[in-house]
Design an enzyme around this catalytic site. Structure first.
Site, PDB file in Angstrom:
ATOM      1  N   GLU A 181       0.876  -1.186   0.000  1.00  0.00           N
ATOM      2  CA  GLU A 181       0.000   0.000   0.000  1.00  0.00           C
ATOM      3  C   GLU A 181       0.899   1.217   0.000  1.00  0.00           C
ATOM      4  O   GLU A 181       1.163   1.843   1.034  1.00  0.00           O
ATOM      5  CB  GLU A 181      -0.969   0.024   1.194  1.00  0.00           C
ATOM      6  CG  GLU A 181      -1.972   1.177   1.008  1.00  0.00           C
ATOM      7  CD  GLU A 181      -3.006   1.316   2.099  1.00  0.00           C
ATOM      8  OE1 GLU A 181      -3.515   0.289   2.589  1.00  0.00           O
ATOM      9  OE2 GLU A 181      -3.284   2.479   2.461  1.00  0.00           O
ATOM     10  N   HIS A 224       1.945   4.747  -2.276  1.00  0.00           N
ATOM     11  CA  HIS A 224       1.228   5.604  -3.213  1.00  0.00           C
ATOM     12  C   HIS A 224       2.128   6.489  -4.060  1.00  0.00           C
ATOM     13  O   HIS A 224       3.245   6.820  -3.689  1.00  0.00           O
ATOM     14  CB  HIS A 224       0.216   6.453  -2.451  1.00  0.00           C
ATOM     15  CG  HIS A 224      -0.751   5.595  -1.690  1.00  0.00           C
ATOM     16  ND1 HIS A 224      -1.534   4.661  -2.306  1.00  0.00           N
ATOM     17  CD2 HIS A 224      -1.030   5.507  -0.364  1.00  0.00           C
ATOM     18  CE1 HIS A 224      -2.281   4.041  -1.392  1.00  0.00           C
ATOM     19  NE2 HIS A 224      -1.982   4.531  -0.207  1.00  0.00           N
ATOM     20  N   HIS A 246      -8.880   0.209  -1.422  1.00  0.00           N
ATOM     21  CA  HIS A 246      -8.321   1.285  -0.584  1.00  0.00           C
ATOM     22  C   HIS A 246      -9.445   2.179  -0.069  1.00  0.00           C
ATOM     23  O   HIS A 246     -10.438   2.386  -0.762  1.00  0.00           O
ATOM     24  CB  HIS A 246      -7.321   2.103  -1.414  1.00  0.00           C
ATOM     25  CG  HIS A 246      -6.526   3.063  -0.592  1.00  0.00           C
ATOM     26  ND1 HIS A 246      -7.010   4.314  -0.250  1.00  0.00           N
ATOM     27  CD2 HIS A 246      -5.307   2.953  -0.030  1.00  0.00           C
ATOM     28  CE1 HIS A 246      -6.101   4.928   0.491  1.00  0.00           C
ATOM     29  NE2 HIS A 246      -5.057   4.127   0.642  1.00  0.00           N
ATOM     30  N   ASP A 276       2.207   2.194   3.695  1.00  0.00           N
ATOM     31  CA  ASP A 276       1.361   3.333   3.344  1.00  0.00           C
ATOM     32  C   ASP A 276       2.195   4.596   3.106  1.00  0.00           C
ATOM     33  O   ASP A 276       1.815   5.696   3.520  1.00  0.00           O
ATOM     34  CB  ASP A 276       0.273   3.592   4.411  1.00  0.00           C
ATOM     35  CG  ASP A 276      -0.941   4.323   3.832  1.00  0.00           C
ATOM     36  OD1 ASP A 276      -0.974   4.581   2.609  1.00  0.00           O
ATOM     37  OD2 ASP A 276      -1.854   4.656   4.606  1.00  0.00           O
TER      38      ASP A 276
HETATM   39 ZN    ZN Z   1      -3.139   4.330   1.636  1.00  0.00          ZN
END
Ligand code: ZN
Length: 324
Positions: A7, A9, A162, A287
């Site tokens: 995860e 980005h 998500h 993340d």
């Molecule tokens: Zn995220």
């Protein structure tokens, strides 16, 4: 130990100026901690790789920053998915051993979304898709979207689900009545994102998606968005006589859903997830750029589990699921 994260980005400069304007606005607000986020999102080069090296992260599977393209009008969503997938494909070409990709898809046009998923997987080596929650207030249990789920199952690639902001009426009913700033944070990272995503997964299960597509795999972040904690209750109350499903809800949660840590470095919640869904369903993630790669790595290393279980979470489950 090889570390794969799922995860993580990115954004294209063009996306930040259109669908991602809010990300830029938040970064410009002196009261938020997000000043560096836009620059980190668009960087898919040396600086990001250097940060990965410093933290010991081997491979990032990248996805477009939320809210992705799901809230755009159809034609814009098609163009934006294509543009951001191309931006990511270039980075993967430049760093094939360090980056992988989940495709953005314009789900409001399922036929085009299927073509884009096939193109991303077959031509660019992407390993799945990333869907940012509801698609203008429609959820994936809606059969309108099932051609995309069918394609993911046929290609053998997972879908990362998500979080996104809940629909307007939900925000009004559940989260309003406080200062606008508090309502905004409460409806998103403070609570709303996660419950919204959990409800979405429950809708997918109850809608019979996994009875129709039994090999389909969904990934959710944030230690399972509360789902592992609630699975015994759902088994007890939402039984197959009521749901008309082939299996108890918990079986879908343990056989069709994977769970990532995605920067939630909370030991007791992790232990609960581990005991509820088992080590074969858990994968490591940071993340980035919202979560810290080095802190997440330290969390994994500090867990009171065996070294072989750490390896399963750090890379083996991801390798198996996405043939990495
Ligand atoms: Zn995220």
């Amino acid at each position: 130990m090889r570390l794969i994260t799922l995860e993580e980005h990115f954004a294209s400069p063009n996306w930040l100026d259109t669908a991602g304007r809010e990300t830029k606005e938040l970064a410009a607000n002196p009261n938020t901690p997000y000043h560096e986020i836009p620059a980190k999102l668009v960087d898919l080069g040396k600086q990001r790789v250097a940060e990965m090296d410093a933290a010991g992260i081997d491979l990032q599977i990248l996805s477009l920053n939320a809210p992705g393209v799901e809230q755009l009008d159809e034609a814009e969503a098609v163009a934006s998915a294509r543009e951001t997938n191309e931006y990511l494909a270039e980075a993967i070409k430049a760093y094939p051993t360090r980056f992988g990709g989940f495709a953005a898809l314009a789900l409001a046009r399922p036929t085009e979304a299927v073509k884009e998923l096939e193109r991303a997987v077959n031509d660019h080596g992407f390993v799945g898709a990333n869907i940012n929650g509801h698609i203008q207030e429609r959820y994936l249990d809606n059969q309108f979207f099932w051609p995309v789920l069918e394609a993911a199952e046929a290609l053998g690639v997972p879908i990362y689900l998500h979080p996104t902001q809940p629909p307007k009426a939900v925000v009004e009913a559940y989260y309003s009545g406080f200062s606008p700033e508090l309502t905004s944070i409460l409806s998103k990272p403070g609570w709303g994102w996660h419950i919204e995503t959990a409800v979405h997964v429950i809708r997918i299960i109850l809608g019979g998606v996994f009875d129709r597509f039994p090999k389909l795999q969904i990934i959710v972040g944030h230690l399972g968005e509360g789902l592992p904690f609630m699975q015994e209750r759902m088994n007890a109350v939402l039984n197959p006589r009521l749901t008309k499903l082939k299996r108890p809800v918990g079986e879908y949660l343990r056989e069709n859903v994977y769970y990532t840590t995605s920067g939630w470095n909370y030991k007791s919640s992790f232990q609960n997830m581990l005991s509820e869904v088992g080590v074969d369903r858990i994968m490591f993630s940071c993340d980035y750029p919202y979560g810290s790669m080095s802190k997440s790595k330290a969390f994994l290393e500090g867990l009171s589990i065996s070294e072989s279980d750490k390896a399963i979470i750090a890379h083996q489950n991801a390798e198996k699921l996405m043939k990495l």
